[in-house]
Design a protein around this motif. Structure first.
Motif, PDB file in Angstrom:
ATOM      1  N   PRO A 122     -38.055  -8.607  26.491  1.00 44.59           N
ATOM      2  CA  PRO A 122     -38.348  -8.336  25.390  1.00 44.59           C
ATOM      3  C   PRO A 122     -38.315  -9.086  24.335  1.00 44.59           C
ATOM      4  N   TYR A 123     -38.624  -8.890  23.091  1.00 48.52           N
ATOM      5  CA  TYR A 123     -38.810  -9.915  22.089  1.00 48.52           C
ATOM      6  C   TYR A 123     -38.975  -9.244  20.669  1.00 48.52           C
ATOM      7  N   PHE A 124     -38.674  -9.935  19.770  1.00 46.25           N
ATOM      8  CA  PHE A 124     -39.014  -9.690  18.277  1.00 46.25           C
ATOM      9  C   PHE A 124     -39.638 -10.920  17.688  1.00 46.25           C
TER      10      PHE A 124
ATOM     11  N   THR B 296     -32.059  -4.243  27.556  1.00 50.52           N
ATOM     12  CA  THR B 296     -33.423  -3.571  28.164  1.00 50.52           C
ATOM     13  C   THR B 296     -33.992  -4.420  29.459  1.00 50.52           C
ATOM     14  N   LYS B 297     -35.126  -4.515  29.778  1.00 54.80           N
ATOM     15  CA  LYS B 297     -35.498  -4.962  31.158  1.00 54.80           C
ATOM     16  C   LYS B 297     -36.756  -6.099  30.665  1.00 54.80           C
ATOM     17  N   ASN B 298     -36.485  -6.833  31.525  1.00 60.43           N
ATOM     18  CA  ASN B 298     -38.004  -7.904  31.706  1.00 60.43           C
ATOM     19  C   ASN B 298     -38.827  -7.190  32.540  1.00 60.43           C
ATOM     20  N   THR B 299     -39.971  -8.179  32.518  1.00 62.11           N
ATOM     21  CA  THR B 299     -41.258  -7.498  33.364  1.00 62.11           C
ATOM     22  C   THR B 299     -40.707  -7.527  34.844  1.00 62.11           C
ATOM     23  N   ALA B 300     -39.852  -8.106  35.448  1.00 61.23           N
ATOM     24  CA  ALA B 300     -39.298  -8.197  36.791  1.00 61.23           C
ATOM     25  C   ALA B 300     -38.488  -6.911  36.981  1.00 61.23           C
ATOM     26  N   GLY B 301     -38.194  -6.216  36.185  1.00 60.73           N
ATOM     27  CA  GLY B 301     -37.394  -5.098  36.020  1.00 60.73           C
ATOM     28  C   GLY B 301     -35.849  -5.317  36.015  1.00 60.73           C
ATOM     29  N   GLU B 302     -35.543  -6.517  35.831  1.00 63.47           N
ATOM     30  CA  GLU B 302     -34.107  -6.951  35.739  1.00 63.47           C
ATOM     31  C   GLU B 302     -33.696  -6.499  34.416  1.00 63.47           C
ATOM     32  N   SER B 303     -32.221  -6.261  34.374  1.00 61.63           N
ATOM     33  CA  SER B 303     -31.549  -5.846  32.981  1.00 61.63           C
ATOM     34  C   SER B 303     -31.394  -7.141  32.118  1.00 61.63           C
ATOM     35  N   VAL B 304     -31.775  -7.115  31.038  1.00 60.68           N
ATOM     36  CA  VAL B 304     -31.581  -8.360  29.865  1.00 60.68           C
ATOM     37  C   VAL B 304     -30.792  -7.745  28.789  1.00 60.68           C
ATOM     38  N   VAL B 305     -29.888  -8.565  28.349  1.00 65.93           N
ATOM     39  CA  VAL B 305     -28.999  -8.134  27.548  1.00 65.93           C
ATOM     40  C   VAL B 305     -29.237  -9.398  26.148  1.00 65.93           C
ATOM     41  N   GLY B 306     -29.885  -8.680  25.067  1.00 64.99           N
ATOM     42  CA  GLY B 306     -30.366  -9.557  24.020  1.00 64.99           C
ATOM     43  C   GLY B 306     -31.619  -9.400  24.029  1.00 64.99           C
ATOM     44  N   VAL B 307     -32.199 -10.028  22.632  1.00 62.91           N
ATOM     45  CA  VAL B 307     -33.708  -9.717  22.519  1.00 62.91           C
ATOM     46  C   VAL B 307     -34.134 -11.241  21.961  1.00 62.91           C
ATOM     47  N   LYS B 308     -35.054 -11.962  22.536  1.00 64.41           N
ATOM     48  CA  LYS B 308     -35.604 -13.401  22.114  1.00 64.41           C
ATOM     49  C   LYS B 308     -36.194 -13.154  20.880  1.00 64.41           C
ATOM     50  N   GLY B 309     -36.212 -14.061  20.020  1.00 66.40           N
ATOM     51  CA  GLY B 309     -36.808 -14.013  18.592  1.00 66.40           C
ATOM     52  C   GLY B 309     -37.520 -15.396  18.385  1.00 66.40           C
ATOM     53  N   TYR B 310     -38.811 -15.041  17.520  1.00 67.50           N
ATOM     54  CA  TYR B 310     -39.932 -16.131  17.565  1.00 67.50           C
ATOM     55  C   TYR B 310     -40.090 -15.757  16.102  1.00 67.50           C
ATOM     56  N   LYS B 311     -40.676 -17.058  15.510  1.00 68.13           N
ATOM     57  CA  LYS B 311     -41.463 -16.867  14.156  1.00 68.13           C
ATOM     58  C   LYS B 311     -42.745 -16.975  14.332  1.00 68.13           C
ATOM     59  N   TYR B 312     -43.314 -16.016  13.579  1.00 61.27           N
ATOM     60  CA  TYR B 312     -44.978 -15.844  13.199  1.00 61.27           C
ATOM     61  C   TYR B 312     -45.641 -15.358  14.729  1.00 61.27           C
TER      62      TYR B 312
ATOM     63  N   LEU C 247     -41.753  -7.593  14.212  1.00 60.13           N
ATOM     64  CA  LEU C 247     -42.520  -6.975  15.453  1.00 60.13           C
ATOM     65  C   LEU C 247     -41.524  -6.823  16.519  1.00 60.13           C
ATOM     66  N   LEU C 248     -41.696  -5.927  17.325  1.00 60.52           N
ATOM     67  CA  LEU C 248     -40.721  -5.464  18.590  1.00 60.52           C
ATOM     68  C   LEU C 248     -41.597  -5.244  19.687  1.00 60.52           C
ATOM     69  N   GLY C 249     -41.242  -5.883  20.887  1.00 58.42           N
ATOM     70  CA  GLY C 249     -41.826  -5.396  22.164  1.00 58.42           C
ATOM     71  C   GLY C 249     -40.892  -5.400  23.189  1.00 58.42           C
ATOM     72  N   VAL C 250     -40.821  -4.332  24.075  1.00 64.37           N
ATOM     73  CA  VAL C 250     -40.072  -4.454  25.287  1.00 64.37           C
ATOM     74  C   VAL C 250     -40.998  -3.827  26.475  1.00 64.37           C
TER      75      VAL C 250
END
Length: 158
Positions: free
Chosen positions: A56-58, A23-39, A81-84
């Motif tokens: 991107p995150y979950f 996916t991409k981050n907010t700067a428009g750069e390609s990102v591989v993988g998704v960061k994960g967080y609890k709660y 919950l997912l966000g990109v």
């Protein structure tokens, strides 16, 4: 085994499931993988920062747990919950969300056991945001897990 253990195992598993999603981050750069967080997402503490830095995150949230009787395990509801962010107007950002939803649901439909401890129920639900919030896109999956619990003890009276 506890619901708290489910939290940690589920974050690790979803991170693994989504490790090669591009996916991409907010700067428009390609990102591989998704960061994960609890709660929730980490708290933003500086005035010059905002939550968009985490895309991107979950997020994994355990929203409820119930048990039917003395012998039944906990039935714990996990919300993923997912966000990109997708700034390119020619790329439908909601498709990134759908790919992630498909990977998560396919994983637990095909192999319901998580870390040999928790069993996913087959009645999963998913949804995508129905409002247009370009360039941010959101969705989620709800999965119920069977979590072993300590059985009732009958005290010995002297």
């Amino acid at each position: 085994m506890t619901p708290l253990m489910l939290y940690d195992d589920l974050v690790a598993e979803v991170k693994n499931i989504l490790k090669d999603v591009v996916t991409k981050n907010t700067a428009g750069e390609s990102v591989v993988g998704v960061k994960g967080y609890k709660y929730r997402l980490p708290l933003v503490t500086a005035d010059d920062e905002d939550e968009s830095q985490f895309f991107p995150y979950f997020i994994i949230r355990l929203s409820e747990g119930k048990t039917e009787d003395d012998d039944s395990p906990w039935l714990v509801t996990a919300d993923i919950l997912l966000g990109v962010c997708e700034n390119d107007k020619d790329v439908p950002g909601h498709e990134h969300i759908m790919v992630m939803i498909q990977r998560i649901t396919d994983r637990f439909a095909a192999e319901p056991l998580l870390n040999h401890k928790f069993r996913a129920e087959q009645n999963m639900e998913w949804a995508v945001q129905d409002e247009d919030t370009y360039p941010f896109y959101f969705g989620g999956v709800e999965i119920k897990f069977r979590v072993p619990k300590i059985g009732r003890r009958i005290p010995e009276y002297d």
